[in-house]
Design a protein around this motif. Structure first.
Motif, PDB file in Angstrom:
ATOM      1  N   ALA A 208     -11.058  -5.249  -8.334  1.00 29.81           N
ATOM      2  CA  ALA A 208     -10.808  -5.711  -9.546  1.00 29.81           C
ATOM      3  C   ALA A 208     -10.929  -7.049  -9.642  1.00 29.81           C
ATOM      4  CB  ALA A 208      -9.271  -5.030  -9.914  1.00 29.81           C
ATOM      5  N   LEU A 209     -10.319  -8.174  -8.732  1.00 31.74           N
ATOM      6  CA  LEU A 209     -10.428  -9.277  -9.016  1.00 31.74           C
ATOM      7  C   LEU A 209     -11.997  -9.806  -8.817  1.00 31.74           C
ATOM      8  CD1 LEU A 209      -7.541 -10.350  -6.756  1.00 31.74           C
ATOM      9  CD2 LEU A 209      -7.664 -10.988  -9.036  1.00 31.74           C
ATOM     10  N   VAL A 210     -12.704  -9.166  -8.045  1.00 28.68           N
ATOM     11  CA  VAL A 210     -14.495  -9.476  -8.231  1.00 28.68           C
ATOM     12  C   VAL A 210     -14.869  -9.405  -9.478  1.00 28.68           C
ATOM     13  CG1 VAL A 210     -16.633  -8.598  -7.142  1.00 28.68           C
ATOM     14  CG2 VAL A 210     -14.460  -8.987  -5.631  1.00 28.68           C
ATOM     15  N   GLY A 211     -14.430  -8.071 -10.040  1.00 27.13           N
ATOM     16  CA  GLY A 211     -15.148  -7.584 -11.446  1.00 27.13           C
ATOM     17  C   GLY A 211     -14.369  -8.858 -12.552  1.00 27.13           C
ATOM     18  N   ALA A 212     -13.127  -9.196 -12.459  1.00 28.59           N
ATOM     19  CA  ALA A 212     -12.573 -10.228 -13.257  1.00 28.59           C
ATOM     20  C   ALA A 212     -13.367 -11.617 -13.228  1.00 28.59           C
ATOM     21  CB  ALA A 212     -11.189 -10.272 -13.312  1.00 28.59           C
ATOM     22  N   THR A 213     -13.663 -11.821 -11.948  1.00 26.63           N
ATOM     23  CA  THR A 213     -14.292 -13.270 -11.874  1.00 26.63           C
ATOM     24  C   THR A 213     -15.547 -13.122 -12.358  1.00 26.63           C
ATOM     25  OG1 THR A 213     -12.850 -13.420  -9.486  1.00 26.63           O
ATOM     26  CG2 THR A 213     -14.895 -14.697  -9.868  1.00 26.63           C
ATOM     27  N   ARG A 214     -16.390 -12.064 -11.955  1.00 30.48           N
ATOM     28  CA  ARG A 214     -17.724 -12.136 -12.466  1.00 30.48           C
ATOM     29  C   ARG A 214     -17.717 -12.168 -14.363  1.00 30.48           C
ATOM     30  NH1 ARG A 214     -22.737 -11.306 -11.130  1.00 30.48           N
ATOM     31  NH2 ARG A 214     -24.261 -10.274 -12.438  1.00 30.48           N
ATOM     32  N   TRP A 215     -16.802 -11.393 -14.796  1.00 31.09           N
ATOM     33  CA  TRP A 215     -16.775 -11.442 -16.311  1.00 31.09           C
ATOM     34  C   TRP A 215     -16.540 -12.797 -16.742  1.00 31.09           C
ATOM     35  CZ3 TRP A 215     -14.312  -6.098 -15.411  1.00 31.09           C
ATOM     36  CH2 TRP A 215     -15.488  -5.099 -15.350  1.00 31.09           C
ATOM     37  N   LEU A 216     -15.452 -13.399 -16.229  1.00 34.90           N
ATOM     38  CA  LEU A 216     -14.992 -14.732 -16.607  1.00 34.90           C
ATOM     39  C   LEU A 216     -16.149 -15.586 -16.524  1.00 34.90           C
ATOM     40  CD1 LEU A 216     -11.395 -14.619 -15.098  1.00 34.90           C
ATOM     41  CD2 LEU A 216     -11.919 -14.903 -17.496  1.00 34.90           C
ATOM     42  N   GLY A 217     -16.884 -15.706 -15.743  1.00 33.97           N
ATOM     43  CA  GLY A 217     -17.979 -16.520 -15.491  1.00 33.97           C
ATOM     44  C   GLY A 217     -19.003 -16.416 -16.326  1.00 33.97           C
ATOM     45  N   ALA A 218     -19.201 -14.923 -16.953  1.00 35.36           N
ATOM     46  CA  ALA A 218     -20.054 -14.639 -17.993  1.00 35.36           C
ATOM     47  C   ALA A 218     -19.680 -15.354 -19.333  1.00 35.36           C
ATOM     48  CB  ALA A 218     -20.406 -13.092 -18.268  1.00 35.36           C
ATOM     49  N   ASP A 219     -18.203 -15.271 -19.574  1.00 32.79           N
ATOM     50  CA  ASP A 219     -17.764 -15.734 -20.696  1.00 32.79           C
ATOM     51  C   ASP A 219     -17.621 -17.280 -20.668  1.00 32.79           C
ATOM     52  OD1 ASP A 219     -17.973 -14.105 -23.044  1.00 32.79           O
ATOM     53  OD2 ASP A 219     -16.247 -12.971 -22.559  1.00 32.79           O
ATOM     54  N   HIS A 221     -15.143 -19.010 -18.963  1.00 34.02           N
ATOM     55  CA  HIS A 221     -13.779 -19.299 -18.467  1.00 34.02           C
ATOM     56  C   HIS A 221     -13.815 -19.789 -17.051  1.00 34.02           C
ATOM     57  CE1 HIS A 221     -13.097 -17.467 -21.980  1.00 34.02           C
ATOM     58  NE2 HIS A 221     -11.903 -18.029 -22.044  1.00 34.02           N
ATOM     59  N   ARG A 222     -14.640 -21.003 -16.591  1.00 35.55           N
ATOM     60  CA  ARG A 222     -14.929 -21.392 -15.288  1.00 35.55           C
ATOM     61  C   ARG A 222     -13.429 -21.642 -14.598  1.00 35.55           C
ATOM     62  NH1 ARG A 222     -20.032 -21.929 -14.595  1.00 35.55           N
ATOM     63  NH2 ARG A 222     -21.345 -22.141 -16.500  1.00 35.55           N
ATOM     64  N   LYS A 223     -12.515 -22.253 -15.120  1.00 39.23           N
ATOM     65  CA  LYS A 223     -11.156 -22.418 -14.401  1.00 39.23           C
ATOM     66  C   LYS A 223     -10.522 -21.329 -14.173  1.00 39.23           C
ATOM     67  CE  LYS A 223     -10.411 -27.347 -16.347  1.00 39.23           C
ATOM     68  NZ  LYS A 223      -9.425 -28.010 -17.304  1.00 39.23           N
ATOM     69  N   LEU A 224     -10.494 -20.026 -14.871  1.00 35.04           N
ATOM     70  CA  LEU A 224     -10.032 -18.972 -14.632  1.00 35.04           C
ATOM     71  C   LEU A 224     -10.585 -18.243 -13.782  1.00 35.04           C
ATOM     72  CD1 LEU A 224      -8.794 -17.562 -18.152  1.00 35.04           C
ATOM     73  CD2 LEU A 224      -7.462 -18.605 -16.300  1.00 35.04           C
ATOM     74  N   ARG A 225     -12.070 -18.445 -13.684  1.00 36.87           N
ATOM     75  CA  ARG A 225     -13.036 -17.804 -12.701  1.00 36.87           C
ATOM     76  C   ARG A 225     -12.523 -18.377 -11.203  1.00 36.87           C
ATOM     77  NH1 ARG A 225     -19.613 -18.206 -12.486  1.00 36.87           N
ATOM     78  NH2 ARG A 225     -19.645 -16.097 -11.160  1.00 36.87           N
ATOM     79  N   VAL A 226     -12.223 -19.704 -11.115  1.00 37.81           N
ATOM     80  CA  VAL A 226     -12.057 -20.315  -9.870  1.00 37.81           C
ATOM     81  C   VAL A 226     -10.506 -19.598  -9.463  1.00 37.81           C
ATOM     82  CG1 VAL A 226     -11.086 -22.493  -8.636  1.00 37.81           C
ATOM     83  CG2 VAL A 226     -13.154 -22.491 -10.155  1.00 37.81           C
ATOM     84  N   ALA A 227      -9.840 -19.622 -10.260  1.00 36.09           N
ATOM     85  CA  ALA A 227      -8.275 -18.784 -10.040  1.00 36.09           C
ATOM     86  C   ALA A 227      -8.436 -17.517  -9.654  1.00 36.09           C
ATOM     87  CB  ALA A 227      -7.457 -18.806 -11.389  1.00 36.09           C
ATOM     88  N   THR A 228      -9.320 -16.558 -10.223  1.00 36.53           N
ATOM     89  CA  THR A 228      -9.438 -15.224  -9.773  1.00 36.53           C
ATOM     90  C   THR A 228     -10.192 -15.104  -8.324  1.00 36.53           C
ATOM     91  OG1 THR A 228     -11.145 -14.800 -11.102  1.00 36.53           O
ATOM     92  CG2 THR A 228      -9.097 -14.487 -12.216  1.00 36.53           C
ATOM     93  N   ALA A 229     -11.223 -16.070  -8.090  1.00 34.08           N
ATOM     94  CA  ALA A 229     -11.891 -16.128  -6.988  1.00 34.08           C
ATOM     95  C   ALA A 229     -10.883 -16.286  -5.956  1.00 34.08           C
ATOM     96  CB  ALA A 229     -12.845 -16.730  -7.070  1.00 34.08           C
ATOM     97  N   ALA A 230     -10.023 -17.547  -6.154  1.00 31.87           N
ATOM     98  CA  ALA A 230      -9.158 -17.988  -5.112  1.00 31.87           C
ATOM     99  C   ALA A 230      -8.192 -16.848  -4.970  1.00 31.87           C
ATOM    100  CB  ALA A 230      -8.306 -18.999  -5.632  1.00 31.87           C
ATOM    101  N   ALA A 231      -7.736 -16.180  -5.843  1.00 36.24           N
ATOM    102  CA  ALA A 231      -6.678 -14.989  -5.741  1.00 36.24           C
ATOM    103  C   ALA A 231      -7.236 -13.830  -4.679  1.00 36.24           C
ATOM    104  CB  ALA A 231      -6.356 -14.175  -7.102  1.00 36.24           C
ATOM    105  N   ALA A 232      -8.706 -13.327  -5.089  1.00 37.18           N
ATOM    106  CA  ALA A 232      -9.201 -12.460  -4.198  1.00 37.18           C
ATOM    107  C   ALA A 232      -9.278 -13.057  -2.818  1.00 37.18           C
ATOM    108  CB  ALA A 232     -10.821 -12.319  -4.490  1.00 37.18           C
ATOM    109  N   ALA A 233      -9.501 -14.229  -2.423  1.00 37.31           N
ATOM    110  CA  ALA A 233      -9.700 -14.893  -1.058  1.00 37.31           C
ATOM    111  C   ALA A 233      -8.621 -14.694  -0.432  1.00 37.31           C
ATOM    112  CB  ALA A 233     -10.248 -16.036  -1.131  1.00 37.31           C
ATOM    113  N   LEU A 234      -7.475 -15.178  -1.063  1.00 32.02           N
ATOM    114  CA  LEU A 234      -6.027 -15.014  -0.558  1.00 32.02           C
ATOM    115  C   LEU A 234      -5.745 -13.678  -0.208  1.00 32.02           C
ATOM    116  CD1 LEU A 234      -4.257 -17.779  -3.047  1.00 32.02           C
ATOM    117  CD2 LEU A 234      -4.677 -17.958  -0.345  1.00 32.02           C
TER     118      LEU A 234
END
Length: 291
Positions: A208-219, A221-234
């Motif tokens: 779900a975080l991977v999906g959110a990260t991709r869709w945030l990038g498409a819209d 929202h780069r800062k939020l995309r970084v946050a969700t990508a970091a959450a996935a890595a953590l």
């Protein structure tokens, strides 16, 4: 060549195979946690002197192997379909990564149950970790291929914002459930079924975080995309710490707690930030990201 039925699309097949893989990881965790993986010892791939199991632990291991065999053929089918049908480059390579990792996963599993007691290092932390990482990589590749397929086929009706919020909601719920099932709190004593549940909900949250990260990038929202990508890595680090370190000391528990808490907070922050976004259909820009 027989034509597939109308209901059997690549995206559905890839998503189903990803679900089979998630279940396989859960079965593998449960098998290892109950010690059933060692029931057949050096007889692998046979068990109890033959193919069919004779005891409950042997049956658990046998059923795990059966599920793994079926899933392996399904993964082969995903890769073959992706290449033969001319899917996008990212879909093809995501499916290929899953396929390449599948025999490695089997090898690490065989080493774990075959070399235990025969050679030093069979059932060890490095092999244990490698077994999980390859399984995680297979699931991640299949989940990403399915996500790309849904986007390419436009198999959605909700706006990007609505889909992103939904994915973040699933991720947040999965993270909280993961905490409940994890070895962090002493509530469930991290029993075998809890271990399997922990990895099941954690893998779902990761997808779900991977999906959110991709869709945030498409819209945009780069800062939020970084946050969700970091959450996935953590979350990935949290899964490793929660499973594959043999000595779960208080220091490791503290680090594990900080990692998981950071993943939860980042996901909650992203979800909170998007709470007031209009649900009106946003301009789709995902098509331009496909290769």
């Amino acid at each position: 060549m027989t034509r597939a039925p109308d209901w059997l699309s690549f995206r559905r097949y890839a998503a189903f195979t990803a679900g089979m893989t998630l279940t396989l990881v859960m079965l593998g965790i449960y098998t290892a946690a109950t010690g059933s993986g060692l029931a057949c010892a050096q007889q692998w791939p046979l068990c109890d002197g033959g193919v069919l199991p004779q005891t409950i632990p042997s049956f658990i291991e046998w059923f795990h192997r059966l599920w793994a065999m079926i899933t392996g053929f399904l993964i082969l089918g995903v890769a073959a379909w992706a290449w033969r049908a001319g899917r996008s480059a990212r879909e093809r390579w995501a499916a290929t990564v899953a396929l390449v990792l599948t025999p490695l996963q089997a090898i690490f599993g065989a080493i774990t149950v075959t070399l235990n007691g025969a050679l030093p290092g069979g059932y060890s932390a490095p092999i244990h970790a490698a077994h999980f990482v390859t399984g995680f990589g297979i699931f991640a590749g299949l989940a990403y291929a399915a996500l790309l397929a849904y986007e390419r086929d436009r198999a959605y009706t909700r706006s990007l914002f609505s889909r992103t919020r939904g994915a973040l909601g699933v991720a947040f719920a999965g993270l909280l459930a993961g905490v409940l099932f994890s070895r962090l709190p002493p509530l469930l004593a991290y029993r075998p079924w809890a271990q399997a549940a922990f990895f099941g909900v954690s893998l779902a949250a990761f997808a779900a975080l991977v999906g959110a990260t991709r869709w945030l990038g498409a819209d945009g929202h780069r800062k939020l995309r970084v946050a969700t990508a970091a959450a996935a890595a953590l979350l990935f680090v949290g899964m490793l710490l929660g499973r594959d370190l043999v000595y779960y000391t208080e220091t490791v528990r503290l680090v594990n707690g900080v990692v998981v808490a950071a993943a939860v907070l980042l996901t909650a922050a992203a979800l909170w930030t998007l709470r007031g976004v209009d649900d009106a259909e946003s301009v789709e820009r995902l098509g331009s990201t496909q290769n």
